[in-house]
Design a protein around this motif. Structure first.
Motif, short mmCIF file in Angstrom:
data_model
loop_
_atom_site.label_atom_id
_atom_site.label_comp_id
_atom_site.label_asym_id
_atom_site.label_seq_id
_atom_site.Cartn_x
_atom_site.Cartn_y
_atom_site.Cartn_z
N ASP A 36 0.82 -1.22 0.00
CA ASP A 36 0.00 0.00 0.00
C ASP A 36 0.85 1.26 0.00
O ASP A 36 0.39 2.34 -0.39
N ASN A 73 -2.11 -4.99 -4.31
CA ASN A 73 -0.82 -4.32 -4.46
C ASN A 73 0.35 -5.30 -4.51
O ASN A 73 1.45 -5.01 -4.01
N ASN A 371 -2.74 0.36 -5.89
CA ASN A 371 -2.34 0.54 -7.28
C ASN A 371 -2.79 -0.60 -8.18
O ASN A 371 -2.93 -0.42 -9.39
#
Length: 405
Positions: A36, A73, A371
């Motif tokens: 993260d 992630n 992401n």
């Protein structure tokens, strides 16, 4: 580009590469925290079934949402460490990694031929984070450990539950979460230590130790009195009033953490100033001792009002109070769900749109980000092997055929 824009384009751990060999909850949770904040996390799973958590529900389109929540992630590869080629690939990855996380029983990695001593030889700067039920040394080191074992043997169940009731497991995997958080703390300490010494080191975190440490003052009370802490419902053994109280339509929490708050609560909220000078309630220890008696008086007041009214009146005077939320209420709360971003929507390649838990750590200049969603099993085999290690596409196909990946 000004300084603020530069910071916004940076993540706190983007310079770290993490090999995540962990399974189920505690280790994957630690890996997701690092991811993260921008760490390049490579999840390594056995070919075929992968992480045990892939078999845990709920499911969507045949994919585990349980797994997807804990493994966002991350890139994902498969690697059979029981094969010589699989071990060789891991060693090549270790040369390029900063951190390796594993939560096998102590000794398993050594038996596979890829224990800490071997990996340290390959990369002296590697930080090796190991998480297990009881730690890597001590009489119980070889015992298997799951969250419920840590809650039982760490003491948490002994102090959780209704007064006079049975020991009770917390409603979440508290031992796993505490263990995962401590693993993150440990590896990041070792990252800093590496700037001092130039070398990595091994971190040893135990689920049981993590739970033991979380009980904080239970042990201090025992060392002082030699009396065992008892289950006391929602009351606190050190402070009162600090409990749950019935309202018209549910229950509310009120927390008078010091004498000033207590006196204000009695005078200005419940309008019972006599409780300040009543000999049963004069001091914190006396209020703890007579909590059940005092609770009856407080509930004579609170049961005249709804939960929202009790909370509003109490907070208006600066006394800590709150409703007891269920999961639905939390996911709809404008502070928790929206402002604090504790639930984030992601697009998973199989599941589709789903929400995952947000990160409780907020670096104000480098906020956590999701992401990418959790990987499907072996999703990034080609990318990692070809781009990081220089394998050809034909060599990757051969590894597949030989069940190395």
């Amino acid at each position: 580009m000004d300084m603020k824009e530069k910071v916004e384009n940076v993540q706190a751990l983007q310079n770290l590469t993490v090999l995540d060999l962990t399974r189920v909850v505690a280790g994957p949770y630690a890996g997701s925290i690092l991811g993260d904040f921008g760490a390049h996390v490579i999840k390594i799973e056995m070919p075929g079934n992968g992480d045990d958590a892939r078999g845990y529900g709920p499911y969507e389109n045949g994919e585990s949402m349980y797994y997807a929540n804990l493994n966002r992630n991350k890139k994902g590869i498969t690697l059979n460490l029981k094969t010589e080629e699989g071990k060789r690939i891991l060693l090549e990855l270790v040369k390029k990694a900063d951190i390796l996380l594993e939560n096998y029983r102590p000794g398993v990695m050594d038996k596979l031929g890829v224990g800490y001593e071997v990996l340290h030889e390959v990369n002296p700067r590697l930080i090796y984070g190991a998480l297990s039920g009881f730690g890597s040394y001590g009489p119980y080191a070889q015992r298997p450990g799951y969250d419920i074992i840590s809650q039982a043997m760490g003491g948490l169940m002994s102090v959780t539950g209704e007064k006079g009731g049975q020991p009770t497991r917390c409603g979440n995997a508290m031992g796993d979460i505490l263990g995962g958080m401590n693993l993150v703390i440990g590896v990041l300490m070792a990252v800093n230590a590496r700037y001092i010494t130039g070398e990595g080191q091994r971190i040893d975190v135990s689920l049981v130790d993590s739970v033991v440490a979380s009980l904080e003052n239970a042990y201090i009370r025992y060392f002082k009195s030699q009396e065992l802490p008892v289950r006391n419902g929602n009351a606190y053994a050190s402070i009162a009033p600090y409990d749950t109280y019935h309202a018209k339509d549910g229950m509310v929490v009120i927390a008078c953490g010091n004498q000033k708050l207590y006196e204000k609560f009695c005078n200005e909220v419940i309008h019972m100033p006599w409780m300040i000078t009543d000999e049963r309630f004069l001091t914190v220890p006396l209020r703890v001792q007579n909590n059940e008696i005092q609770k009856q008086y407080i509930e004579e007041w609170s049961m005249q009002y709804t939960v929202d009214e009790v909370v509003e009146m109490t907070l208006f005077k600066g006394i800590p109070a709150g409703p007891i939320y269920n999961v639905k209420q939390i996911t709809e709360d404008p502070h928790i769900a929206e402002a604090r971003e504790m639930f984030i929507e992601v697009e998973h390649p199989v599941i589709g749109t789903m929400k995952v838990n947000g990160n409780p750590i907020k670096l104000m200049d480098m906020m956590p980000r999701i992401n990418c969603p959790a990987p499907t099993l072996g999703q990034d085999n080609e990318e990692i092997l070809e781009d990081m290690l220089g394998y050809s596409s034909q060599e990757v196909e051969t590894l597949k055929a030989n069940k190395v990946i």
